[in-house]
Scaffold this motif. Structure first.
Motif, PDB file in Angstrom:
ATOM      1  N   SER A 165      57.903   9.108 -11.874  1.00  0.00           N
ATOM      2  CA  SER A 165      59.058   9.624 -11.182  1.00  0.00           C
ATOM      3  C   SER A 165      58.487   9.739  -9.822  1.00  0.00           C
ATOM      4  O   SER A 165      59.437   9.976  -8.894  1.00  0.00           O
ATOM      5  N   ALA A 166      57.443   9.591  -9.478  1.00  0.00           N
ATOM      6  CA  ALA A 166      56.848   9.837  -7.910  1.00  0.00           C
ATOM      7  C   ALA A 166      55.915   8.810  -7.774  1.00  0.00           C
ATOM      8  O   ALA A 166      55.006   8.222  -8.355  1.00  0.00           O
ATOM      9  N   VAL A 167      56.202   8.463  -6.473  1.00  0.00           N
ATOM     10  CA  VAL A 167      55.268   7.446  -5.603  1.00  0.00           C
ATOM     11  C   VAL A 167      55.094   7.544  -4.135  1.00  0.00           C
ATOM     12  O   VAL A 167      55.514   8.564  -3.800  1.00  0.00           O
ATOM     13  N   THR A 168      54.112   7.049  -3.454  1.00  0.00           N
ATOM     14  CA  THR A 168      54.054   7.165  -2.291  1.00  0.00           C
ATOM     15  C   THR A 168      54.876   6.174  -1.502  1.00  0.00           C
ATOM     16  O   THR A 168      55.264   5.016  -2.406  1.00  0.00           O
ATOM     17  N   LEU A 169      55.651   6.478  -0.490  1.00  0.00           N
ATOM     18  CA  LEU A 169      56.487   5.432   0.131  1.00  0.00           C
ATOM     19  C   LEU A 169      55.820   4.244   0.603  1.00  0.00           C
ATOM     20  O   LEU A 169      56.510   3.250   0.341  1.00  0.00           O
ATOM     21  N   ALA A 170      54.499   4.199   0.930  1.00  0.00           N
ATOM     22  CA  ALA A 170      53.767   3.080   1.290  1.00  0.00           C
ATOM     23  C   ALA A 170      53.590   2.120   0.094  1.00  0.00           C
ATOM     24  O   ALA A 170      53.738   1.048   0.113  1.00  0.00           O
ATOM     25  N   GLY A 171      53.166   2.967  -1.227  1.00  0.00           N
ATOM     26  CA  GLY A 171      53.025   2.002  -2.336  1.00  0.00           C
ATOM     27  C   GLY A 171      54.104   1.556  -2.821  1.00  0.00           C
ATOM     28  O   GLY A 171      54.331   0.529  -3.509  1.00  0.00           O
ATOM     29  N   LEU A 172      55.475   2.150  -2.615  1.00  0.00           N
ATOM     30  CA  LEU A 172      56.712   1.708  -3.104  1.00  0.00           C
ATOM     31  C   LEU A 172      57.044   0.363  -2.163  1.00  0.00           C
ATOM     32  O   LEU A 172      57.643  -0.711  -2.921  1.00  0.00           O
ATOM     33  N   LEU A 173      57.042   0.489  -1.165  1.00  0.00           N
ATOM     34  CA  LEU A 173      57.196  -0.769  -0.472  1.00  0.00           C
ATOM     35  C   LEU A 173      56.431  -1.803  -0.488  1.00  0.00           C
ATOM     36  O   LEU A 173      56.917  -2.990  -0.177  1.00  0.00           O
ATOM     37  N   SER A 174      55.245  -1.639  -0.575  1.00  0.00           N
ATOM     38  CA  SER A 174      54.274  -2.670  -0.757  1.00  0.00           C
ATOM     39  C   SER A 174      54.440  -3.261  -2.004  1.00  0.00           C
ATOM     40  O   SER A 174      53.740  -4.369  -2.388  1.00  0.00           O
ATOM     41  N   GLY A 175      54.909  -2.668  -3.183  1.00  0.00           N
ATOM     42  CA  GLY A 175      54.976  -3.062  -4.440  1.00  0.00           C
ATOM     43  C   GLY A 175      53.927  -2.734  -5.359  1.00  0.00           C
ATOM     44  O   GLY A 175      53.984  -3.015  -6.442  1.00  0.00           O
ATOM     45  N   THR A 176      52.839  -1.817  -4.836  1.00  0.00           N
ATOM     46  CA  THR A 176      51.723  -1.439  -5.681  1.00  0.00           C
ATOM     47  C   THR A 176      52.290  -0.303  -6.601  1.00  0.00           C
ATOM     48  O   THR A 176      51.401   0.047  -7.398  1.00  0.00           O
ATOM     49  N   GLU A 177      53.264   0.464  -6.282  1.00  0.00           N
ATOM     50  CA  GLU A 177      53.849   1.699  -7.045  1.00  0.00           C
ATOM     51  C   GLU A 177      55.319   1.306  -7.161  1.00  0.00           C
ATOM     52  O   GLU A 177      55.955   0.629  -6.267  1.00  0.00           O
ATOM     53  N   GLY A 178      55.829   2.031  -8.432  1.00  0.00           N
ATOM     54  CA  GLY A 178      57.170   1.911  -8.380  1.00  0.00           C
ATOM     55  C   GLY A 178      57.550   0.857  -9.566  1.00  0.00           C
ATOM     56  O   GLY A 178      56.957   0.190 -10.070  1.00  0.00           O
ATOM     57  N   PRO A 179      58.913   0.642  -9.586  1.00  0.00           N
ATOM     58  CA  PRO A 179      59.445  -0.195 -10.479  1.00  0.00           C
ATOM     59  C   PRO A 179      59.647  -1.719 -10.163  1.00  0.00           C
ATOM     60  O   PRO A 179      59.902  -2.700 -10.912  1.00  0.00           O
ATOM     61  N   GLY A 180      59.076  -2.062  -8.819  1.00  0.00           N
ATOM     62  CA  GLY A 180      59.206  -3.504  -8.489  1.00  0.00           C
ATOM     63  C   GLY A 180      60.537  -3.878  -7.794  1.00  0.00           C
ATOM     64  O   GLY A 180      61.346  -2.910  -7.451  1.00  0.00           O
ATOM     65  N   ARG A 181      60.756  -4.895  -7.632  1.00  0.00           N
ATOM     66  CA  ARG A 181      62.134  -5.740  -7.037  1.00  0.00           C
ATOM     67  C   ARG A 181      62.700  -6.528  -8.080  1.00  0.00           C
ATOM     68  O   ARG A 181      62.086  -6.820  -9.073  1.00  0.00           O
ATOM     69  N   ASP A 182      64.288  -6.517  -7.915  1.00  0.00           N
ATOM     70  CA  ASP A 182      65.017  -7.195  -8.753  1.00  0.00           C
ATOM     71  C   ASP A 182      64.922  -8.737  -8.179  1.00  0.00           C
ATOM     72  O   ASP A 182      64.319  -9.177  -7.187  1.00  0.00           O
ATOM     73  N   GLU A 183      65.547  -9.563  -8.856  1.00  0.00           N
ATOM     74  CA  GLU A 183      65.526 -10.660  -8.480  1.00  0.00           C
ATOM     75  C   GLU A 183      66.041 -11.363  -7.014  1.00  0.00           C
ATOM     76  O   GLU A 183      65.873 -12.288  -6.569  1.00  0.00           O
ATOM     77  N   GLU A 184      66.883 -10.275  -6.428  1.00  0.00           N
ATOM     78  CA  GLU A 184      67.291 -10.645  -5.013  1.00  0.00           C
ATOM     79  C   GLU A 184      66.433 -10.001  -4.187  1.00  0.00           C
ATOM     80  O   GLU A 184      66.743  -9.840  -2.897  1.00  0.00           O
ATOM     81  N   GLY A 185      65.291  -9.225  -4.653  1.00  0.00           N
ATOM     82  CA  GLY A 185      64.415  -8.799  -3.724  1.00  0.00           C
ATOM     83  C   GLY A 185      64.669  -7.272  -3.410  1.00  0.00           C
ATOM     84  O   GLY A 185      63.756  -6.449  -2.715  1.00  0.00           O
ATOM     85  N   ALA A 186      65.419  -6.738  -3.829  1.00  0.00           N
ATOM     86  CA  ALA A 186      65.820  -5.368  -3.555  1.00  0.00           C
ATOM     87  C   ALA A 186      65.281  -4.372  -4.805  1.00  0.00           C
ATOM     88  O   ALA A 186      64.698  -4.907  -5.845  1.00  0.00           O
ATOM     89  N   LEU A 187      64.914  -3.196  -4.301  1.00  0.00           N
ATOM     90  CA  LEU A 187      64.112  -2.141  -5.333  1.00  0.00           C
ATOM     91  C   LEU A 187      64.957  -2.106  -6.276  1.00  0.00           C
ATOM     92  O   LEU A 187      66.236  -1.611  -6.244  1.00  0.00           O
ATOM     93  N   ALA A 188      64.336  -2.026  -7.456  1.00  0.00           N
ATOM     94  CA  ALA A 188      65.249  -1.766  -8.762  1.00  0.00           C
ATOM     95  C   ALA A 188      65.288  -0.318  -8.889  1.00  0.00           C
ATOM     96  O   ALA A 188      64.863   0.364  -9.876  1.00  0.00           O
ATOM     97  N   LEU A 189      66.394   0.358  -8.169  1.00  0.00           N
ATOM     98  CA  LEU A 189      66.512   1.809  -8.128  1.00  0.00           C
ATOM     99  C   LEU A 189      68.069   2.017  -7.846  1.00  0.00           C
ATOM    100  O   LEU A 189      68.759   1.266  -7.285  1.00  0.00           O
ATOM    101  N   ASP A 190      68.521   3.170  -8.581  1.00  0.00           N
ATOM    102  CA  ASP A 190      70.029   3.527  -8.375  1.00  0.00           C
ATOM    103  C   ASP A 190      69.857   4.715  -7.351  1.00  0.00           C
ATOM    104  O   ASP A 190      70.842   4.929  -6.786  1.00  0.00           O
ATOM    105  N   LEU A 191      68.978   5.578  -7.472  1.00  0.00           N
ATOM    106  CA  LEU A 191      68.462   6.545  -6.460  1.00  0.00           C
ATOM    107  C   LEU A 191      67.232   6.741  -6.003  1.00  0.00           C
ATOM    108  O   LEU A 191      66.191   6.752  -6.754  1.00  0.00           O
TER     109      LEU A 191
END
Length: 747
Positions: free
Chosen positions: A430-456
């Motif tokens: 449930s925790a990532v760094t913001l830089a890792g989230l935006l670069s795609g090296t951390e977190g759930p990745g992005r959906d088919e439209e390029g948005a982060l696959a997140l609700d909150l």
């Protein structure tokens, strides 16, 4: 109550007179107290126990501010080849391209700003008339007020590549281009080392560009006006005058770039004219108009709309309206602020406002956490403020949202912040760094439209969010997603340009939840007092807070090494590797460079055979501007310097080591923001007095979890900074843009 070392009588009450404190005046040393055990040695100066000899208990703009940002800039000279950094930079480039494309596709001018349009003559007339007050601003600034939100269903955007895939490394400039640039640099007496960065920045015609306009050299990091003027004189001879339009245009852009390093996204036109005059420009107003005409800078107005006919008739007897403020800015920050304002308004008007999170709120661990959960359930954008203890509330929100089946995630500024958030939520996923989230090296990745696959998404350490990162973040959120910005407004602001969190709070763009959870313990009590301008004496029975008075910078370095290497490990039980030294600046007799040199000699002596580094050295890696990643040197080979950054192996290419890696036993407060250590030693030598401010002291003193030692040599300058020196004002446009976006909703 102002905190003074015991045995020291108070001096003149703090006033606005800066002469009340003498920076290098020896501090009156306190007598040992009953709770301070005697030193093992003959005395502190002779190597005694600094903690035991010191006083237990309580004891500004950051002088390191510019230096911190300058160091961060240095880390980008030659792009890093690490996959995370590459992906992050690629995402930033992609964001700017998408913003520019969207702006170009609009039929009218930019809605969210007041950018002038039309011919060059219109621009010149607008600047003259608006600044003099002869005509209302809207006679020339014809952009309508920004709309509060985008359409409910935005047009599909091209599918973006997943940011988790490594971005291609920047290509080196062709050898022939570098050779051509090197020849021009040599003719102008400039260092040949600038050839490669100049060729990358200016393109295939870099040699011709520099020969035709030598002041383009100012665009390179580390080059100042004096160096550029000398280069131009060597190439152009007598033709290189102070009012050369090429020089004035380059100077105008350089001034705004320097302002961005201090946090500003725009500057008042009058300030720019004054600065140009100080650089030998005889007609600064004409220079500004030329820079606008050439597109070097953009011009904006910040003032009331032109009144209608009825209002004009009813205001005949009213006083004349004040002249409208005219701002100048660079396009990169203008686009970022407008995109960010548009994106935040979209979030405010999105989300499922009928969602019922009352049951989740009733199970919250504290009233403040319950309030935050309810606010996040009912709004698309929420601001949350509080200290270190309040970080448990966003963690509770994330856990509650995940319990409701939502894709919820928390993003922290640092690796340490990620670790602490994961501990609070009980779920490392449930925790990532913001830089890792935006670069795609951390977190759930992005959906088919390029948005982060997140609700909150909950962003912690929100004061560290600069405007370009904020724009990239908001652009990455899908319609209907919720965003919570959480942080402590008292800490130092971002290393990059802008003040996103402060502007969101000031504009009241969304609901704000103020935590009622206090920071516990002597350190928490001390820091809480600093936040309201009071430097209080606190009870520290376990030596949680200790003051070590010093007479000069040399003694400050000696006592700091003694604390880290011996006293804190022995008396407090915190090893040297878990103790962080924090000081005001990088230079000076007790700055980070001097302290790191002394600490290396004591803690990890060696010849520095890897570009000044040895295995075991504690370092800070700066992969991108504003990001400081702590690490330890492992080894070095032909690939570069090998680091262990919190368990992640990192290889820094040889050519980037000098610019992006430095020793880190001692850091500045800006570099330390967003991270905490079991023990912190804050060094305040006499020459640091002018660099102190309330946010600096608040940030530095709050970095220690269990123990804080203050090496104190600034006498009354410390309480005066806490009481009288607030945060430095940053000039930005986001606040006004957010307020303007709310006006249509209120009507």
């Amino acid at each position: 109550m102002t905190a003074l070392p015991r045995g020291e009588s108070p001096g003149t009450p703090a006033t606005g007179d800066d002469t009340a404190a003498t920076p290098d005046e020896p501090a009156t040393g306190p007598a040992p107290t009953a709770d301070a055990a005697p030193a093992d040695g003959p005395g502190a100066a002779a190597g005694g126990d600094a903690v035991d000899d010191a006083q237990a208990g309580g004891p500004g703009d950051d002088g390191a501010g510019d230096g911190d940002r300058g160091d961060a800039q240095g880390g980008t000279e030659g792009a890093p080849v690490l996959s995370e950094a590459e992906a992050e930079l690629a995402a930033q480039r992609e964001l700017r391209e998408r913003i520019e494309q969207r702006k170009a596709e609009k039929d009218g001018p930019i809605d969210a700003g007041a950018k002038l349009s039309g011919t060059a003559a219109d621009l010149l007339a607008a600047v003259r008339a608006v600044e003099s007050g002869q005509k209302p601003a809207t006679a020339f600034f014809d952009s309508p007020a920004p709309t509060p939100a985008r359409r409910a269903a935005p047009a599909p955007e091209p599918v973006r590549e997943r940011a988790s895939e490594p971005a291609p490394a920047p290509r080196a400039a062709p050898p022939e281009t570098v050779d051509a640039v090197a020849a021009v640099l040599s003719a102008g007496g400039a260092p040949a080392a600038l050839a490669q960065p100049a060729a990358r920045l200016l393109g295939d015609r870099a040699g011709e560009v520099l020969r035709e306009d030598p002041w383009q050299l100012l665009a390179l990091p580390g080059v100042g006006p004096d160096q550029a003027d000398g280069f131009a004189r060597a190439l152009l001879g007598a033709a290189a005058g102070p009012d050369d339009e090429r020089r004035t245009a380059a100077l105008t852009g350089w001034l705004l770039e320097q302002a961005a390093l201090r946090g500003h996204t725009a500057l008042d036109a009058g300030q720019v004219r004054t600065a140009l005059g100080g650089r030998g420009v005889t007609d600064p107003a004409a220079a500004v108009r030329h820079a606008i005409t050439e597109g070097v800078v953009l011009v904006f107005q910040d003032g009331p709309e032109e009144p209608g006919e009825d209002a004009e008739e009813s205001a005949e007897a009213a006083e004349p309206a004040a002249p409208v403020e005219v701002l100048l800015g660079l396009d990169r920050y203008a686009l970022a602020e407008e995109s960010l304002a548009d994106g935040l308004a979209r979030l405010v008007n999105g989300g499922d406002k009928d969602a019922d999170w009352s049951q989740a709120a009733s199970a919250a661990p504290s009233p403040s956490a319950a309030e935050l959960i309810r606010a996040a359930g009912a709004h698309g954008l929420v601001a949350h403020t509080g200290g270190e203890a309040a970080r448990a509330e966003p963690a509770a929100l994330i856990a509650a949202a995940r319990g409701l089946g939502l894709r919820a995630l928390g993003a922290a500024h640092s690796v340490d912040g990620r670790r602490r958030l994961a501990e609070d939520t009980g779920d490392p996923e449930s925790a990532v760094t913001l830089a890792g989230l935006l670069s795609g090296t951390e977190g759930p990745g992005r959906d088919e439209e390029g948005a982060l696959a997140l609700d909150l998404l909950v962003v912690l350490d929100a004061p560290q969010l600069d405007v370009e990162t904020g724009a990239m973040l908001v652009e990455s959120l899908a319609d209907g997603a919720r965003l919570v910005l959480s942080g402590d407004p008292g800490v130092l602001g971002s290393a990059g340009a802008g003040q996103v969190f402060a502007d969101v709070l000031a504009a009241r763009a969304c609901p704000r939840v103020v935590s009622r959870t206090p920071d516990a313990g002597p350190i928490g009590e001390l820091v809480s007092g600093i936040g309201i301008g009071e430097l209080n004496q606190v009870e520290a029975p376990g030596k949680e807070v200790v003051i070590v008075p010093v007479r000069d910078a040399g003694e400050a370095v000696h006592r700091t090494v003694q604390l880290v290497a011996d006293s804190v490990p022995r008396a407090i039980g915190v090893p040297s590797g878990d103790t962080q030294v924090i000081t005001v600046g990088h230079g000076g007799a007790a700055g980070t460079r001097a302290l790191n040199e002394a600490l290396k000699q004591r803690l990890n002596p060696g010849p520095g055979r890897f570009g000044g580094f040895d295995p075991g050295d504690r370092v800070a890696h700066v992969p991108a501007p504003g990001r400081t990643v702590p690490g330890v040197v492992v080894s070095a080979d032909a690939e570069g310097l090998h680091l262990d950054c919190a368990g992640t192996p990192v290889v820094v290419p040889q050519e980037l080591v000098a610019a992006s890696v430095r020793h880190a036993w001692a850091l500045s407060a800006h570099q330390a923001a967003g991270t905490r250590w079991p023990a912190a030693v804050v060094v305040l030598p006499g020459d640091a007095a002018r660099g102190l401010s309330r946010p600096w002291v608040y940030t530095a003193f709050g970095r220690g979890e269990r123990h804080l030692s203050v090496v104190h040599g600034v006498d009354q300058a410390l309480p005066r900074a806490v009481a009288e020196v607030p945060a430095q004002e940053r000039s930005t446009r986001l606040w006004a843009l957010l307020e303007a976006s709310q006006e249509p909703q209120e009507q």
